[in-house]
Motif scaffolding. Structure first.
Motif, PDB file in Angstrom:
ATOM      1  N   UNK A 165       0.884  -1.357  -0.069  1.00 47.82           N
ATOM      2  CA  UNK A 165      -0.056  -0.109  -0.136  1.00 47.82           C
ATOM      3  C   UNK A 165       1.024   1.546  -0.051  1.00 47.82           C
ATOM      4  N   UNK A 166       0.415   2.132  -0.808  1.00 47.71           N
ATOM      5  CA  UNK A 166       1.406   3.099  -0.760  1.00 47.71           C
ATOM      6  C   UNK A 166       0.737   4.311   0.512  1.00 47.71           C
ATOM      7  N   UNK A 167       0.277   4.327   0.636  1.00 48.26           N
ATOM      8  CA  UNK A 167      -0.554   5.015   2.412  1.00 48.26           C
ATOM      9  C   UNK A 167      -1.446   4.135   2.755  1.00 48.26           C
ATOM     10  N   UNK A 168      -1.792   4.311   4.179  1.00 49.35           N
ATOM     11  CA  UNK A 168      -2.278   3.326   5.344  1.00 49.35           C
ATOM     12  C   UNK A 168      -4.233   3.270   4.630  1.00 49.35           C
ATOM     13  N   UNK A 169      -4.154   4.935   4.930  1.00 48.09           N
ATOM     14  CA  UNK A 169      -5.691   5.427   4.214  1.00 48.09           C
ATOM     15  C   UNK A 169      -5.473   5.025   2.334  1.00 48.09           C
ATOM     16  N   UNK A 170      -4.718   4.591   1.897  1.00 47.02           N
ATOM     17  CA  UNK A 170      -4.819   4.010   0.493  1.00 47.02           C
ATOM     18  C   UNK A 170      -6.320   3.028   0.319  1.00 47.02           C
ATOM     19  N   UNK A 171      -6.976   1.987   1.152  1.00 41.88           N
ATOM     20  CA  UNK A 171      -8.283   1.666   1.248  1.00 41.88           C
ATOM     21  C   UNK A 171      -8.505   1.625   2.760  1.00 41.88           C
ATOM     22  N   UNK A 172      -9.858   1.896   2.688  1.00 40.62           N
ATOM     23  CA  UNK A 172     -10.807   1.384   3.835  1.00 40.62           C
ATOM     24  C   UNK A 172     -10.376   0.389   5.153  1.00 40.62           C
ATOM     25  N   UNK A 191     -10.157  -1.853   8.616  1.00 39.19           N
ATOM     26  CA  UNK A 191     -11.115  -2.162   9.599  1.00 39.19           C
ATOM     27  C   UNK A 191      -9.997  -2.318  10.493  1.00 39.19           C
ATOM     28  N   UNK A 192      -9.406  -1.540  11.701  1.00 36.21           N
ATOM     29  CA  UNK A 192      -8.962  -2.087  12.507  1.00 36.21           C
ATOM     30  C   UNK A 192      -9.100  -3.686  13.526  1.00 36.21           C
ATOM     31  N   UNK A 193     -11.109  -3.792  13.734  1.00 36.41           N
ATOM     32  CA  UNK A 193     -11.711  -4.399  14.278  1.00 36.41           C
ATOM     33  C   UNK A 193     -11.757  -5.601  13.200  1.00 36.41           C
ATOM     34  N   UNK A 194     -11.536  -6.089  11.940  1.00 37.63           N
ATOM     35  CA  UNK A 194     -11.510  -6.999  11.153  1.00 37.63           C
ATOM     36  C   UNK A 194     -10.501  -7.653  10.742  1.00 37.63           C
ATOM     37  N   UNK A 245      -7.906  -9.133   8.571  1.00 34.51           N
ATOM     38  CA  UNK A 245      -7.216  -8.681   7.557  1.00 34.51           C
ATOM     39  C   UNK A 245      -7.573  -7.130   6.637  1.00 34.51           C
ATOM     40  N   UNK A 246      -7.971  -6.078   8.497  1.00 33.47           N
ATOM     41  CA  UNK A 246      -8.603  -5.036   7.636  1.00 33.47           C
ATOM     42  C   UNK A 246      -9.815  -4.896   6.716  1.00 33.47           C
ATOM     43  N   UNK A 247     -10.647  -6.650   7.223  1.00 34.17           N
ATOM     44  CA  UNK A 247     -11.812  -6.937   6.481  1.00 34.17           C
ATOM     45  C   UNK A 247     -13.164  -6.395   6.724  1.00 34.17           C
ATOM     46  N   UNK A 248     -14.246  -5.994   6.730  1.00 31.86           N
ATOM     47  CA  UNK A 248     -15.665  -5.504   7.384  1.00 31.86           C
ATOM     48  C   UNK A 248     -16.553  -5.530   6.446  1.00 31.86           C
ATOM     49  N   UNK A 249     -17.536  -6.431   5.705  1.00 35.89           N
ATOM     50  CA  UNK A 249     -18.277  -6.327   4.365  1.00 35.89           C
ATOM     51  C   UNK A 249     -18.764  -4.724   4.750  1.00 35.89           C
ATOM     52  N   UNK A 250     -19.347  -4.650   3.542  1.00 37.69           N
ATOM     53  CA  UNK A 250     -20.524  -3.433   4.046  1.00 37.69           C
ATOM     54  C   UNK A 250     -22.189  -3.617   4.508  1.00 37.69           C
ATOM     55  N   UNK A 251     -22.520  -2.750   4.319  1.00 41.12           N
ATOM     56  CA  UNK A 251     -23.775  -2.824   5.398  1.00 41.12           C
ATOM     57  C   UNK A 251     -24.924  -2.984   3.522  1.00 41.12           C
ATOM     58  N   UNK A 260     -14.364 -10.180   0.298  1.00 42.10           N
ATOM     59  CA  UNK A 260     -13.103 -10.211   1.359  1.00 42.10           C
ATOM     60  C   UNK A 260     -11.972 -10.376   0.627  1.00 42.10           C
ATOM     61  N   UNK A 261     -12.427 -10.311  -0.705  1.00 43.67           N
ATOM     62  CA  UNK A 261     -10.862 -10.165  -1.891  1.00 43.67           C
ATOM     63  C   UNK A 261     -11.182  -8.696  -2.832  1.00 43.67           C
ATOM     64  N   UNK A 262     -11.988  -8.157  -2.288  1.00 43.07           N
ATOM     65  CA  UNK A 262     -12.465  -7.043  -2.985  1.00 43.07           C
ATOM     66  C   UNK A 262     -11.886  -5.625  -2.560  1.00 43.07           C
ATOM     67  N   UNK A 263     -11.006  -5.171  -1.889  1.00 45.84           N
ATOM     68  CA  UNK A 263     -10.645  -4.451  -0.893  1.00 45.84           C
ATOM     69  C   UNK A 263     -11.710  -2.700  -0.575  1.00 45.84           C
ATOM     70  N   UNK A 264     -12.219  -1.735  -0.296  1.00 42.37           N
ATOM     71  CA  UNK A 264     -13.283  -1.064  -0.521  1.00 42.37           C
ATOM     72  C   UNK A 264     -11.822   0.061  -0.386  1.00 42.37           C
TER      73      UNK A 264
END
Length: 628
Positions: A257-264, A266-269, A271-277, A303-307
């Motif tokens: 990642x170029x920057x950590x905020x390049x993707x959304x 989720x600290x509690x997910x 590998x950063x994953x939390x599914x959209x509502x 899961x295979x599509x980082x936001x």
């Protein structure tokens, strides 16, 4: 002594080679520059170059030919530099980009600016005069069996797996352009063709791993450009399915990642994953909590599509330039944007505006999968609904999902009268047209790659199919058609998964038992579907009254829906009898539209229709009458 001297010289040579190789390994560090090239004379003169390589951020950068460097951004990841330059007044040709350390040149790279096509900026996009054919390229036709599996991609072809790669490709599409054109369609929307290197379920290509590369199992970048060229020879338009909301987990930037905020993230997910509502209404709900808004817009689609975080200006510039790059490179005529309303809405509005500023006559349709007309209208450019909270998406076109909702149920609702079922559903849909600022620039459809097959819903009842398509082809907007419906193709995703609604087109593969691309290869039933579809959409091609005319509709009676499309010079009467009984219509009810006309030409049957008091309409049938 001579032998010792020779050995000494030999060792010095070896040491020099080792030093040279070591130097190359240290100093030849640029692995990627994106965009890979650009064009002169673009309206927006600022170009952001993404330079990637091991520890590249430690170097200083300079550019030849007095090119102005506006900004160099180095992030927390030392493997990136984001270099913004001015391309104002730059000529086609190469410039040199030099990386140095403490004044010592380390590496010099050539970067090319190409000549734009003549009138590139004023290209015409798709519009209401077009009819759009949607394909999933992996399932349409296999023109080059040699690229079914490739060395640079993980998942290999397995046609026995409904969710696997089947081998359809760009060459297969090119081979059958005449089929699509002869059927009456003037534009082609293909689901994404960019590389998707997920180990499984990669055929749909919505989890992209390289935004500048056509997936090698579909062909090459040159093949894609050739597809556009072949379409333009036939006066057809190519629409790219563009994905702004998410990338694939195997994308090279996601891996580093170029920057950590390049993707959304989720600290509690995991590998950063939390599914959209998936609660898109939180985008404009004035009462929505920040928690709920965050859960929809920043959640991952899968899961295979980082936001992706479009509010990161570096990312927003990256995807904006990438979209423009493909328009310019492949000579595209439009975008369909996947999951448009899941993006950061302010950022995606900027993305859309930047493209439309560069190409004012271009067209972009966004997937806004909602079930309320005001909520969909919110997303169209210059919407009065959006203006309530000072939002303008700049998006020219949206998809009419509420009409799709009606189409998928109402032709099974056959009672002569009902307050809220049957053809009143269509009527009610169009009563809300006042919400849209540009009603002719709405995409109308009976089905697509995410919905159950229309012929599955209506159990292969060709009369119901004819009712559906008579509606889709004659109402306001741009009709979109899903491949295979013209031969009665079936598919039930609820029972058998997505692979069932994305079946291989028969005849697209060598050795197929039948070839539905030809009249001889189709069954009698398939030809019945095909012939009706061909007659209907070829008739539509030349009908400006359908493309741009106004609509007058009449409240359905006895489950018969009548509406007129009209302009100053022409009127077309459409009659849809959804009842299981023949109906006799009193024509005096439609006098304000029929006026002095004594007869009309019914285009589906070719029969002449006399307006002599009543009009008989057979059960479960449609009539499209050109008034004379």
């Amino acid at each position: 002594m001579t032998n010792k001297k020779n050995k000494h010289q030999h060792m010095k040579s070896i040491i020099k080679v080792v030093i040279l190789l070591f130097s190359i390994s240290i100093f030849s560090q640029v692995e990627k520059i994106e965009p890979p090239f650009w064009w002169s004379n673009m309206k927006n003169p600022e170009l952001q170059l993404v330079v990637y390589g091991n520890n590249i951020a430690k170097y200083d950068v300079s550019i030849s030919d007095n090119i102005k460097i506006i900004n160099v951004r180095k992030t927390e990841n030392p493997n990136y530099q984001f270099i913004t330059v001015s391309t104002e007044n730059i000529n086609p040709g190469n410039i040199n980009i030099t990386f140095s350390e403490k004044g010592k040149k380390i590496q010099t790279l050539a970067y090319e600016f190409k000549q734009r096509r003549e009138n590139s900026s004023i290209r015409d996009g798709f519009d209401s005069s077009d009819a759009m054919y949607l394909i999933m390229p992996d399932r349409f036709a296999n023109g080059n069996p040699n690229n079914d599996s490739t060395a640079d991609t993980v998942e290999k072809a397995d046609r026995t797996n409904p969710g696997g790669r089947h081998g359809g490709d760009i060459q297969g599409v090119i081979d059958h352009l005449d089929y699509i054109n002869d059927l009456g369609f003037t534009s082609l929307w293909s689901t994404p063709l960019l590389e998707d290197n997920e180990p499984v379920y990669s055929y749909h290509t919505y989890a992209q791993s390289d935004l500048y590369k056509i997936d090698s199992r579909f062909g090459t970048n040159e093949d894609y450009k050739r597809l556009a060229s072949e379409m333009h020879k036939r006066d057809m338009k190519l629409i790219m399915d563009y994905v702004t909301n998410h990338w694939g987990s195997k994308h090279w930037m996601i891996q580093d990642l170029p920057t950590k905020d390049w993707i959304h993230y989720w600290e509690n997910g995991e590998k950063g994953f939390q599914r959209s509502s998936y609660r898109m209404s939180t985008q404009f709900d004035s009462n929505a909590s920040q928690h709920d808004s965050h859960a929809c817009m920043d959640g991952w689609f899968d899961t295979t599509m980082p936001d992706m975080n479009q509010s990161n200006p570096l990312l927003l510039k990256y995807i904006t330039q990438n979209a423009i790059w493909w328009i310019e490179y492949a000579d595209l005529d439009g975008f369909r944007v996947d999951t448009y309303s899941y993006n950061d809405k302010e950022a995606i509005a900027k993305w859309t505006k930047a493209i439309m500023d560069e190409y004012p006559n271009f067209n972009i349709v966004g997937e806004v999968w909602m079930h309320n007309q005001s909520q969909m209208a919110y997303w169209q450019k210059d919407s009065k609904v959006g203006a309530i909270d000072s939002f303008n998406s700049n998006l020219p076109s949206v998809m009419d999902f509420t009409l799709h909702d009606a189409v998928t149920v109402m032709f099974n609702e056959e009672e002569k009268w009902s307050w809220d079922k049957g053809m009143i559903r269509a009527y009610d849909n169009f009563t809300n047209d006042f919400l849209y600022p540009d009603i002719n620039n709405i995409l109308v459809f009976a089905g697509n790659h995410d919905t159950n097959r229309i012929n599955e819903i209506y159990k292969s009842d060709i009369n119901k199919y004819k009712l559906v398509m008579s509606l889709i082809a004659t109402v306001r907007g741009i009709p979109q058609f899903y491949y295979g419906d013209e031969i009665g193709m079936l598919g039930d995703k609820n029972a058998k998964g997505d692979g069932d609604i994305r079946r291989d087109f028969p005849g697209g593969w060598q050795g197929d038992a039948s070839n539905a691309f030809t009249a001889q290869g189709r069954t009698d039933s398939q030809n019945s579907y095909y012939n009706f579809t061909k007659k209907l959409f070829n008739w539509r091609k030349s009908k400006d009254v359908i493309h741009n005319g106004k609509t007058m509709q009449y409240v359905p009676q006895n489950n018969v829906y009548v509406y007129f499309r009209y302009n100053d010079s022409e009127r077309v009467m459409v009659v849809l009898n959804n009842s299981t009984d023949a109906q006799s219509l009193e024509l005096s009810r439609f006098a304000e539209m029929i006026k002095e006309s004594k007869y009309g030409q019914e285009i589906l049957s070719g029969n002449e229709i006399e307006f002599n008091g009543t009009l008989k309409v057979e059960a479960k049938s449609s009539m499209i009458i050109e008034l004379k």
